[in-house]
Design a protein around this motif. Structure first.
Motif, PDB file in Angstrom:
ATOM      1  N   LYS A 186       1.218  -0.915  -0.416  1.00  0.00           N
ATOM      2  CA  LYS A 186      -0.496  -0.052   0.097  1.00  0.00           C
ATOM      3  C   LYS A 186       0.254   1.233  -0.574  1.00  0.00           C
ATOM      4  O   LYS A 186       0.299   2.422  -0.567  1.00  0.00           O
ATOM      5  N   ILE A 187       2.006   1.167   0.124  1.00  0.00           N
ATOM      6  CA  ILE A 187       2.998   2.783   0.663  1.00  0.00           C
ATOM      7  C   ILE A 187       3.768   2.163  -1.343  1.00  0.00           C
ATOM      8  O   ILE A 187       3.435   4.156  -1.617  1.00  0.00           O
ATOM      9  N   ILE A 188       4.448   1.687  -1.131  1.00  0.00           N
ATOM     10  CA  ILE A 188       5.121   1.507  -2.484  1.00  0.00           C
ATOM     11  C   ILE A 188       4.610   0.309  -2.875  1.00  0.00           C
ATOM     12  O   ILE A 188       5.449  -0.785  -2.911  1.00  0.00           O
ATOM     13  N   PRO A 189       3.635   0.409  -4.200  1.00  0.00           N
ATOM     14  CA  PRO A 189       2.908  -0.974  -4.823  1.00  0.00           C
ATOM     15  C   PRO A 189       4.034  -1.994  -5.521  1.00  0.00           C
ATOM     16  O   PRO A 189       3.796  -2.969  -5.390  1.00  0.00           O
ATOM     17  N   ASN A 190       5.217  -1.501  -5.746  1.00  0.00           N
ATOM     18  CA  ASN A 190       6.499  -2.659  -6.823  1.00  0.00           C
ATOM     19  C   ASN A 190       7.822  -2.512  -6.157  1.00  0.00           C
ATOM     20  O   ASN A 190       8.418  -2.882  -6.182  1.00  0.00           O
ATOM     21  N   MET A 191       7.234  -2.449  -4.041  1.00  0.00           N
ATOM     22  CA  MET A 191       8.636  -3.294  -3.489  1.00  0.00           C
ATOM     23  C   MET A 191       7.749  -4.193  -3.193  1.00  0.00           C
ATOM     24  O   MET A 191       6.461  -4.246  -2.749  1.00  0.00           O
ATOM     25  N   PRO A 192       8.409  -5.504  -2.803  1.00  0.00           N
ATOM     26  CA  PRO A 192       7.514  -5.841  -2.361  1.00  0.00           C
ATOM     27  C   PRO A 192       7.250  -5.662  -0.526  1.00  0.00           C
ATOM     28  O   PRO A 192       7.814  -4.927   0.067  1.00  0.00           O
ATOM     29  N   GLU A 193       6.267  -5.946  -0.479  1.00  0.00           N
ATOM     30  CA  GLU A 193       5.258  -6.339   1.011  1.00  0.00           C
ATOM     31  C   GLU A 193       5.587  -6.758   2.075  1.00  0.00           C
ATOM     32  O   GLU A 193       4.777  -5.731   3.336  1.00  0.00           O
ATOM     33  N   ASP A 194       7.152  -7.081   2.326  1.00  0.00           N
ATOM     34  CA  ASP A 194       7.258  -7.468   3.555  1.00  0.00           C
ATOM     35  C   ASP A 194       8.589  -5.935   4.026  1.00  0.00           C
ATOM     36  O   ASP A 194       9.575  -6.492   4.883  1.00  0.00           O
ATOM     37  N   ALA A 195       8.791  -5.513   3.149  1.00  0.00           N
ATOM     38  CA  ALA A 195       9.842  -4.746   2.879  1.00  0.00           C
ATOM     39  C   ALA A 195       9.651  -3.206   4.031  1.00  0.00           C
ATOM     40  O   ALA A 195       8.597  -3.023   4.336  1.00  0.00           O
ATOM     41  N   LEU A 196      10.757  -2.722   4.954  1.00  0.00           N
ATOM     42  CA  LEU A 196      10.431  -1.786   5.762  1.00  0.00           C
ATOM     43  C   LEU A 196      10.983  -0.639   5.276  1.00  0.00           C
ATOM     44  O   LEU A 196      12.032  -0.350   5.632  1.00  0.00           O
ATOM     45  N   VAL A 197       9.817  -0.260   5.019  1.00  0.00           N
ATOM     46  CA  VAL A 197      10.356   1.231   3.967  1.00  0.00           C
ATOM     47  C   VAL A 197      10.088   2.158   5.075  1.00  0.00           C
ATOM     48  O   VAL A 197       9.521   2.036   5.584  1.00  0.00           O
ATOM     49  N   GLU A 198      10.864   3.443   4.480  1.00  0.00           N
ATOM     50  CA  GLU A 198      10.825   4.633   5.000  1.00  0.00           C
ATOM     51  C   GLU A 198      10.104   5.249   3.907  1.00  0.00           C
ATOM     52  O   GLU A 198      10.568   6.231   3.312  1.00  0.00           O
ATOM     53  N   VAL A 199       9.105   6.697   4.343  1.00  0.00           N
ATOM     54  CA  VAL A 199       8.733   7.761   3.976  1.00  0.00           C
ATOM     55  C   VAL A 199       8.042   8.496   5.016  1.00  0.00           C
ATOM     56  O   VAL A 199       8.085   8.463   6.021  1.00  0.00           O
ATOM     57  N   ALA A 200       7.232   9.312   3.989  1.00  0.00           N
ATOM     58  CA  ALA A 200       6.687  10.853   5.813  1.00  0.00           C
ATOM     59  C   ALA A 200       5.235   9.484   5.761  1.00  0.00           C
ATOM     60  O   ALA A 200       4.909   9.163   5.465  1.00  0.00           O
ATOM     61  N   GLY A 201       5.434  10.802   7.016  1.00  0.00           N
ATOM     62  CA  GLY A 201       3.750   9.663   7.145  1.00  0.00           C
ATOM     63  C   GLY A 201       3.708  10.800   8.414  1.00  0.00           C
ATOM     64  O   GLY A 201       4.373  11.430   9.309  1.00  0.00           O
ATOM     65  N   GLU A 202       2.230  10.711   9.268  1.00  0.00           N
ATOM     66  CA  GLU A 202       1.961  10.680  10.718  1.00  0.00           C
ATOM     67  C   GLU A 202       1.982  10.427  11.644  1.00  0.00           C
ATOM     68  O   GLU A 202       1.714   8.963  11.800  1.00  0.00           O
ATOM     69  N   LEU A 203       2.033  10.830  13.189  1.00  0.00           N
ATOM     70  CA  LEU A 203       2.064  10.099  14.641  1.00  0.00           C
ATOM     71  C   LEU A 203       0.800  10.771  14.772  1.00  0.00           C
ATOM     72  O   LEU A 203       1.335  12.026  15.666  1.00  0.00           O
ATOM     73  N   SER A 204      -0.039   9.895  15.449  1.00  0.00           N
ATOM     74  CA  SER A 204      -1.603  11.196  16.153  1.00  0.00           C
ATOM     75  C   SER A 204      -1.738   9.546  17.355  1.00  0.00           C
ATOM     76  O   SER A 204      -0.644   8.339  17.117  1.00  0.00           O
ATOM     77  N   LYS A 205      -2.224   9.758  18.129  1.00  0.00           N
ATOM     78  CA  LYS A 205      -3.183   8.793  18.920  1.00  0.00           C
ATOM     79  C   LYS A 205      -3.101   6.893  18.634  1.00  0.00           C
ATOM     80  O   LYS A 205      -2.611   6.209  19.976  1.00  0.00           O
ATOM     81  N   ASP A 206      -3.363   6.768  16.785  1.00  0.00           N
ATOM     82  CA  ASP A 206      -3.199   6.004  16.668  1.00  0.00           C
ATOM     83  C   ASP A 206      -1.739   5.104  16.026  1.00  0.00           C
ATOM     84  O   ASP A 206      -1.791   3.759  15.689  1.00  0.00           O
ATOM     85  N   GLY A 207      -0.340   6.137  16.557  1.00  0.00           N
ATOM     86  CA  GLY A 207       0.240   5.560  15.880  1.00  0.00           C
ATOM     87  C   GLY A 207       0.557   6.461  14.323  1.00  0.00           C
ATOM     88  O   GLY A 207       0.476   7.130  14.612  1.00  0.00           O
ATOM     89  N   ALA A 208       1.370   5.279  13.681  1.00  0.00           N
ATOM     90  CA  ALA A 208       2.006   5.638  12.316  1.00  0.00           C
ATOM     91  C   ALA A 208       0.583   5.720  11.191  1.00  0.00           C
ATOM     92  O   ALA A 208       0.303   4.799  10.745  1.00  0.00           O
ATOM     93  N   LYS A 209       0.938   6.793  10.714  1.00  0.00           N
ATOM     94  CA  LYS A 209      -0.014   6.720   9.045  1.00  0.00           C
ATOM     95  C   LYS A 209       1.087   7.390   8.111  1.00  0.00           C
ATOM     96  O   LYS A 209       1.272   8.485   7.792  1.00  0.00           O
ATOM     97  N   LEU A 210       1.494   6.127   7.476  1.00  0.00           N
ATOM     98  CA  LEU A 210       2.850   5.807   6.001  1.00  0.00           C
ATOM     99  C   LEU A 210       2.055   7.165   5.406  1.00  0.00           C
ATOM    100  O   LEU A 210       1.219   6.261   4.556  1.00  0.00           O
ATOM    101  N   TYR A 211       2.255   7.672   4.560  1.00  0.00           N
ATOM    102  CA  TYR A 211       1.571   8.249   3.644  1.00  0.00           C
ATOM    103  C   TYR A 211       2.544   7.654   2.219  1.00  0.00           C
ATOM    104  O   TYR A 211       2.882   6.998   2.130  1.00  0.00           O
ATOM    105  N   PRO A 212       0.995   7.106   1.885  1.00  0.00           N
ATOM    106  CA  PRO A 212       1.774   5.956  -0.120  1.00  0.00           C
ATOM    107  C   PRO A 212       2.386   6.738  -0.550  1.00  0.00           C
ATOM    108  O   PRO A 212       2.055   8.208  -0.249  1.00  0.00           O
ATOM    109  N   TYR A 213       3.301   6.237  -1.130  1.00  0.00           N
ATOM    110  CA  TYR A 213       3.760   6.904  -2.248  1.00  0.00           C
ATOM    111  C   TYR A 213       3.411   7.032  -3.459  1.00  0.00           C
ATOM    112  O   TYR A 213       4.123   7.684  -4.390  1.00  0.00           O
TER     113      TYR A 213
END
Length: 445
Positions: free
Chosen positions: A350-377
């Protein structure tokens, strides 16, 4: 501002980064109030030498905070709200080996990249897993904010072992430090910069730098500046020469690949051979840190102990490491939805569609009481995809090698690592050396 007070444990509190983190906690006390602060390290002697400085600082600036120093992990985690994790398994002694040993073979020695990062990651994974299990025993809802390096490998391991624990967050302060440096060049407040970024930890690129007040993307302006000026850290006058050279290499990388602005750590993957040749095998960054920050901080702490006061002693403040740790926790605790560069698993692509789904990617995102919401790149271009897939394969094999004690996977991992260059002969030499040096920490069969 009326905010509830929290209980925080600093894991790896013997680090000489801790006194400056204490300064950041003091500076942010109205925004992130502390009821109790627990300083935990398995090496009590590392805490002891800093204890008086920390105690005197908290008594002066935050007397309402209960302070606990301990080497007892059961005591460290009971009822906490947050764990700030900054372990260095093996300490400076093993860091020295991580940096020096690969240089014997003309391979770059660095604590998070290449064979050094591999060895450090192998030492860190199992203690980190143990730590999470202990915290969950005593504080099932605590947020675990992990800054332990190499964050890519450690974070990937934790995501594999604890796939449903959404309160583990892996962060790195280098993008924060770079944004602070961008802000100085652009003459704006760093907190007015909202970045866009993609990659893996220590392996990524800035693609946009939005001004949150005007909407301008300031990256073109920054890139134009860097055509004729050296990139320098915001605190260049305080940095060792190796760090000044590191920032300068951003200019060099952009001379080949000008589309995006690279993370400084990519220098080791693009210019590893020349960095190895220029390195002093008897004096690496481990010695720089010991002679610089480590000595400075410990001298200040010893002075506080000798005089039992803070007279003529500055308040140390973590302008990058400390401030970011507190800002991250604040954004979660009080639902601020602030934007940071964040690591997260690419679940469902959902974040980087052409990367493996088990990859620990690093992107911009926001932090709230629910934790990390990574912005799809979105999809990344072929060049970057190729680099990232290779790096992810190395990281994944390293984690599997550690969890399975698997020599073959470790050899495959190091052969893939770009700083070794695909040569299994060199990979095997380095791996066998590292196994012997790290035999008290990990073993492969």
């Amino acid at each position: 501002m009326n905010r509830r007070s929290l209980t925080v444990t600093i894991v790896g509190a013997g680090s000489t980064r801790t006194p400056a983190l204490i300064g950041s906690l003091v500076n942010y006390k109205e925004r992130f109030p502390l009821k109790k602060l627990i300083l935990f390290d398995i090496d009590k002697s590392r805490i002891d030498v800093q204890e008086d400085y920390i105690r005197l600082t908290m008594e002066k600036y935050s007397p309402e905070t209960e302070l606990v120093f301990t080497d007892n992990e059961d005591e460290a985690y009971i009822g906490i709200d947050y764990a700030f994790v900054q372990m260095r398994v093996g300490g400076f002694e093993m860091r020295g080996y991580d940096e020096k040993n690969p240089l014997k073979y003309g391979i770059v020695g660095q604590e998070t990249c290449g064979p050094g990062g591999f060895a450090y990651g192998m030492r860190s994974i199992k203690p980190m897993i143990h730590m999470v299990e202990k915290i969950r025993q005593y504080a099932p809802d605590a947020w675990i904010l992990n800054y332990t390096n190499p964050a890519a490998i450690v974070g990937l391991a934790l995501s594999k072992v604890f796939p449903h624990d959404d309160r583990i967050l892996n962060m790195c302060d280098q993008p924060y430090s770079m944004i602070k440096s961008f802000a100085k060049i652009l003459d704006v407040d760093m907190h007015d910069i909202e970045p866009r970024y993609f990659g893996l930890n220590h392996f990524g690129w800035f693609t946009r730098l939005y001004n949150s007040k005007t909407g301008e993307d300031m990256l073109p302006r920054l890139k134009n500046y860097l055509v004729d000026h050296e990139f320098k850290p915001f605190n260049a006058e305080q940095r060792d020469q190796s760090w000044l050279d590191t920032y300068k290499n951003v200019n060099k990388m952009m001379s080949f690949f000008p589309e995006y602005l690279p993370n400084t750590y990519l220098q080791y993957y693009f210019f590893g051979d020349e960095i190895a040749k220029a390195s002093n095998p008897n004096y690496t960054r481990a010695e720089e840190a010991k002679a610089g920050r480590e000595k400075q901080v410990l001298d200040i702490c010893r002075k506080a102990t000798e005089q039992q006061s803070l007279d003529d002693i500055p308040l140390l403040i973590g302008e990058v490491h400390g401030n970011m740790m507190v800002e991250v926790a604040e954004s979660i605790a009080f639902d601020l939805k602030k934007v940071f560069i964040i690591m997260g698993v690419n679940k469902g692509r959902k974040i980087i569609p052409n990367m493996p789904e088990d990859a620990l990617v690093e992107v911009a995102g926001e932090l709230s009481k629910d934790g990390a919401k990574l912005y799809p790149y979105g999809e990344v271009k072929t060049f970057y995809k190729g680099l990232m897939e290779n790096q992810h394969a190395y990281e994944k094999l390293t984690v599997e090698a550690c969890l399975e004690s698997n020599y073959q996977k470790a050899l495959e991992a190091l052969t893939l690592n770009r700083v070794i260059g695909g040569n299994p002969v060199d990979a095997k030499k380095v791996l066998d050396d590292l196994m012997e040096i790290n035999k008290d920490f990990w073993y492969l069969k």
